[in-house]
Design an enzyme around this catalytic site. Structure first.
Site: not given
Length: 457
Positions: A26-28
């Site tokens: 996952h990223c932001m």
């Protein structure tokens, strides 16, 4: 069962079950998964999961759920599937190579251009670094503001604040080297060693061709070139070295060859490319002025939609390393501001309560620089408001370019970016931000939205 757990369960089901998930990241704002068989995905069902704001179909499937909640949902998915988050980081280098080959056909089917594939690679290197870059940049910006307000630079508190804020930028080459090697199928630690080659203070004591080497010359571009080379050499050397001595011979030869190649070739090449990019952008902004700002800001949001905007991170860093600040980031930051203005216009104009609820949830984070909830939950599904948001962004970008507003570090856009702007330009940045809000609102209110657009939302 909590909301995050329900979302995780529904997402897993629509992805074809836990057994179909190869890697979990996952990223932001996005859950990113690699799949064994993309044909098993129920795309319509995935998009209808409560809390999912949008889906980007790529070689890595990206499920947009928004900041904060993305961490909790990914953790719930990890617990339910038994997979480690960032599982791709823990695979064998040869597995990564096989994975790249497996994904090649899928990428080709989507008519990905070489440039888009290149940006995806760069984005994959920098996405895991975003939380550290954002946090450090904001702290560094606050430190800078405190110093301009006559804080004592010799006080222990200010010195500690500066240490915390600027620390990651001093060693960013190591992190980039690690992630680059990982992305190209090499051992992460060797990539980090390649990164150290360009920032080692000992470079200043070495002379080549009669001139002392410059610490940091080549920047992050040079680091990526060195890490790509060491990953390439490692894989090739391993094929011919007996297994019994592989652990000793392979990394030693790979590092030794990369070290000399970096000092003699890659650092100068990286420096040349860095100068070419930074001087080209600076000339574009200086010569094009308002027009350049208008075009850059107005076309930035489509890049965000694809998730490729992270590929610009090394460009921002090279600008800061080369000239001391970044005039590109304030211009591109207007993309999110145009979205905010458009969302306000739709909120006040529509009677659709579901749409108003989505906007109400997305506006706070949108103003704080995370625009994806508004993009994927509001303007992009509606169509025309996405274009009017881009127009509003263009006007704000033109203003930022006109006054050459620049930042001292990189971080999220929106209101928090004001702390990273050169302190004598903070008011100008805020005015430009307000202009993008206002024109995004005006364009959307006058011809960007009508109630009939909201019937399917």
């Amino acid at each position: 069962m909590g909301k995050e757990q329900q979302m995780a369960t529904s997402i897993i089901e629509n992805l074809g079950g836990a057994s179909n998930i190869k890697t979990l990241m996952h990223c932001m704002t996005r859950i990113r998964v690699n799949l064994h068989d993309s044909s098993k995905v129920n795309m319509a069902g995935l998009k209808d999961v409560d809390g999912v704001l949008g889906v980007v179909e790529d070689d890595t499937l990206q499920i947009i759920v928004g900041p904060g909640i993305v961490n909790r949902v990914t953790l719930a998915m990890s617990e339910e599937t038994g997979m480690n988050i960032h599982a791709v980081d823990e695979t064998d280098p040869m597995d990564l190579e096989q994975m790249a080959r497996m994904n090649k056909d899928a990428i080709n089917k989507k008519n990905a251009t070489p440039f888009k594939q290149f940006l995806r690679k760069i984005a994959s290197i920098f996405i895991p670094l975003i939380p550290a870059i954002v946090a450090s940049g904001l702290i560094a910006g606050i430190t800078n503001v405190a110093l301009r307000l006559d804080a004592n630079p010799d006080s222990s508190f200010i010195q500690m604040l500066g240490l915390i804020g600027w620390g990651v930028f001093g060693y960013l080459a190591v992190f980039v080297g690690i992630n680059t090697a990982k992305e190209f199928g090499g051992t992460p630690a060797l990539g980090g060693a390649a990164g150290i080659l360009l920032i080692n203070p000992g470079l200043a004591n070495i002379k080549l061709f009669g001139e002392a080497l410059v610490v940091g010359r080549g920047g992050l571009i040079g680091v990526m070139l060195a890490a790509i080379l060491i990953a390439f050499l490692e894989k090739r050397i391993r094929k011919v070295v007996p297994a019994a001595i592989d652990i000793i011979v392979t990394p030693t030869l790979a590092l030794l060859i990369t070290g000399f190649a970096t000092l003699y070739i890659l650092q100068p090449v990286g420096g040349f490319l860095s100068d070419l990019i930074t001087k080209g952008l600076l000339n574009l902004i200086d010569i094009g002025g308002v027009f350049s700002g208008l075009i850059l800001a107005g076309t930035f949001l489509p890049l965000v939609v694809t998730g490729l905007h992270q590929g610009l991170t090394p460009v921002h860093m090279e600008l800061i390393n080369t000239i001391g600040d970044d005039p590109l980031l304030p211009i591109l930051a207007m993309g999110g501001a145009g979205q905010v203005g458009a969302a306000f216009a739709i909120y006040f104009k529509t009677k659709n309560q579901r749409l108003r609820k989505v906007i109400k949830g997305g506006l706070p984070v949108g103003m704080l620089g995370i625009g994806e909830p508004l993009i994927f939950g509001v303007t992009l599904p509606l169509g025309r408001p996405f274009l009017t948001a881009c127009l509003g962004a263009a006007v704000g970008g033109a203003f930022q370019a006109l006054f050459k507003v620049a930042t001292i570090a990189i971080g999220v856009s929106g209101i928090p970016l004001v702390f990273l702007v050169n302190t004598n330009q903070m008011l100008l940045y805020i005015i430009g931000l307000a202009i993008a809000y206002i024109f995004g609102f005006i364009f959307t209110w006058t011809f960007g939205f009508k109630e009939s657009m909201a019937k399917d939302i």
